[in-house]
Write a protein that holds these residues in place. Structure first.
Motif: not given
Length: 518
Positions: A253-254, A256-257, A259-260, A263, A288-289, A291-292
């Motif tokens: 998760r760290g 992924v978030r 990187r812009d 999403d 944990e993901l 939102e994505e």
């Protein structure tokens, strides 16, 4: 390349003859007998080891469905089965011979000694969840810890001496009962069994084995079983040296978030039960993901490695749906063999011109350098949360990025074992490190409680209590990180590095995640 989905032993066929498909393991004995009669008629008695019946070679071992299960001191040796595993047979014999020699030395010395068991999948086959080469490396790592414990002060004062007992739970950890019962029986030996290390798989049989040991007060230090809840929260006295699946996914998760361009995710997960690794990894990804993932529907598949008669995993429909979601990430909750098959399907996906990142968790790296060119051509990046970074073994184990305890482990590994492979290559899959660290943690708990009361008999209960004192000044300088164990972490390690590895690698290395303490 993914492993063949043909049953072990398929040797090809002539154009005029359909291929021979071997039956499940129970049927192999009949096939072996028929082949033996045919060869006898021709004056030959040559049956491959993987097809022939097993002579377990010891009164304490039990034959179950072609596997020798139970506890050994290294003789007789536990061996892999299957045609692809055959080249490793002599190396399996040699490392177990070395363990037996050290066990005999400790017994003959007549000093204070205790036993530590290694409960694992020691008779792997070609389709098992843990490939034979990983099991070989696990044995090598455990032996390295035994030698460090007995011949140095790196794991505490070298008393009592350690005998390492090998406990085979079967290739899928589902034949664990004879091994566990024998281990429990050893707690009353003159050199008592006081702890067990290993637990290679996150599965219901693994949890059952751990629970049985706990019923008898025997502590267990897990090596590579990462399922959430497979710790002291559910099994008293169970700690582990690997990060949990939630820790692995937190590291991802760290990434992924950070990187812009990432999403939108879709979850591809194994539904074949029982597999605690997959089920808890699936839930960790969802939590944990979330939102994505949004409202993208899951893409389930039937995995191939837990069940012995599993059909090949099929991914064409899932891959088409991944393209339809326009996701830029796949959260893959499955095992390594199925990841290989999924990537094969992904290479020919309809949206091949659109880059996609596949997120995965495993003890050690799973992508070979030879595969990276094809990944680049298909616009695929595999991003893995791992317990081991191959870069740690660069420069003879002296890489400054490696954990503080790695160099001492590397030196012992290369000095105590015959090096047929490049050591860095042999260590890359993480199984030598994980099993070394599991044995090392058990040894440190033994040494801490012995030092506190050297005249008092060592018992499994005393070692269990000492496990949760292994923090701060008593933290374990393991190969995979300086590990802290406290009640608050429920047996999961604090201070455990979780590298995030990109294949092909990006321009900069992802930030290292370290599990919290306490």
């Amino acid at each position: 390349m993914p492993p063949s989905t043909t049953a072990p032993g398929h040797g090809g066929s002539s154009p005029s003859m359909p291929p021979i498909k071997l039956p499940p393991r129970r049927g192999r004995w009949l096939l072996a007998a028929l082949l033996g009669l045919a060869l006898l008629a021709g004056g030959l008695w040559v049956v491959p080891d993987w097809l022939a019946g097993r002579d377990c070679g010891g009164a304490e071992l039990t034959e179950r469905d072609g596997e020798c299960v139970g506890v050994s001191d290294g003789s007789p040796a536990f061996l892999p089965t299957g045609e692809a595993a055959e080249p490793l047979t002599e190396r399996f014999r040699e490392v177990q011979r070395l363990i037996r020699v050290e066990n005999t030395r400790v017994a003959d010395d007549g000093g204070a000694a205790v036993k530590v068991g290694l409960l694992s999948t020691l008779t792997p086959d070609d389709r098992a969840p843990h490939a034979p080469v990983r099991v070989l490396h696990a044995l090598e790592g455990a032996y390295t810890a035994q030698m460090r414990a007995n011949h140095s002060r790196q794991l505490g004062d070298p008393a009592p001496q350690i005998q390492l007992m090998l406990a085979n739970a079967g290739s899928r950890h589902d034949k664990w009962e004879p091994a566990v019962e024998q281990l429990v029986g050893m707690t009353d030996d003159a050199a008592p069994l006081v702890a067990v290390a290993g637990l290679a798989m996150s599965s219901e049989p693994s949890r059952a084995a751990a629970a049985r040991l706990a019923e008898h007060g025997v502590p267990l230090v897990g090596a590579s079983a990462s399922a959430d809840g497979l710790n002291a929260e559910t099994v008293p006295g169970l700690v582990r040296v690997t990060a949990s699946n939630t820790d692995f996914v937190t590291a991802l998760r760290g990434y992924v978030r950070g990187r812009d361009d990432l999403d939108r995710a879709v979850l591809v997960h194994d539904t074949r039960a029982p597999d605690l690794h997959v089920s808890t990894l699936t839930e960790a990804f969802r939590r944990e993901l979330a939102e994505e993932l949004g409202d993208n529907p899951d893409q389930p598949f039937q995995g191939t490695t837990i069940g012995e008669s599993a059909a090949p995993a099929l991914f064409q429909a899932a891959v088409q749906n991944v393209c339809a979601t326009e996701a830029d990430m796949v959260l893959f909750a499955g095992r390594t063999a199925d990841l290989d098959a999924f990537l094969d399907s992904l290479h020919s996906r309809p949206c091949r011109d659109r880059p996609i990142v596949v997120l995965f968790a495993e003890t050690g790296p799973v992508i070979d350098e030879s595969e990276q060119e094809q990944l680049v051509a298909s616009h695929i990046t595999v991003v893995q949360a791992s317990a081991m970074d191959p870069a740690w073994a660069v420069d003879g184990g002296a890489n400054p990025a490696a954990p503080a305890g790695f160099a001492d482990f590397y030196a012992a590994y290369t000095s105590h074992l015959p090096q047929e492979d490049d050591p860095a290559a042999a260590l890359a899959d993480g199984y030598a490190v994980a099993n070394h660290d599991a044995v090392a943690v058990a040894v440190r708990a033994v040494r801490v409680t012995h030092a506190a009361a050297p005249e008092t008999a060592l018992t499994p209960g005393r070692v269990t209590d000492a496990l949760f004192l292994l923090h701060l000044d008593n933290a374990v300088p393991a190969a995979g990180g300086t590990l802290n164990f406290a009640i608050e972490r429920r047996g999961d390690p604090g201070g455990k590095p979780v590298p995030v590895i990109e294949s092909p690698p990006g321009p900069t290395r992802p930030e290292l995640y370290v599990t919290p303490f306490p």
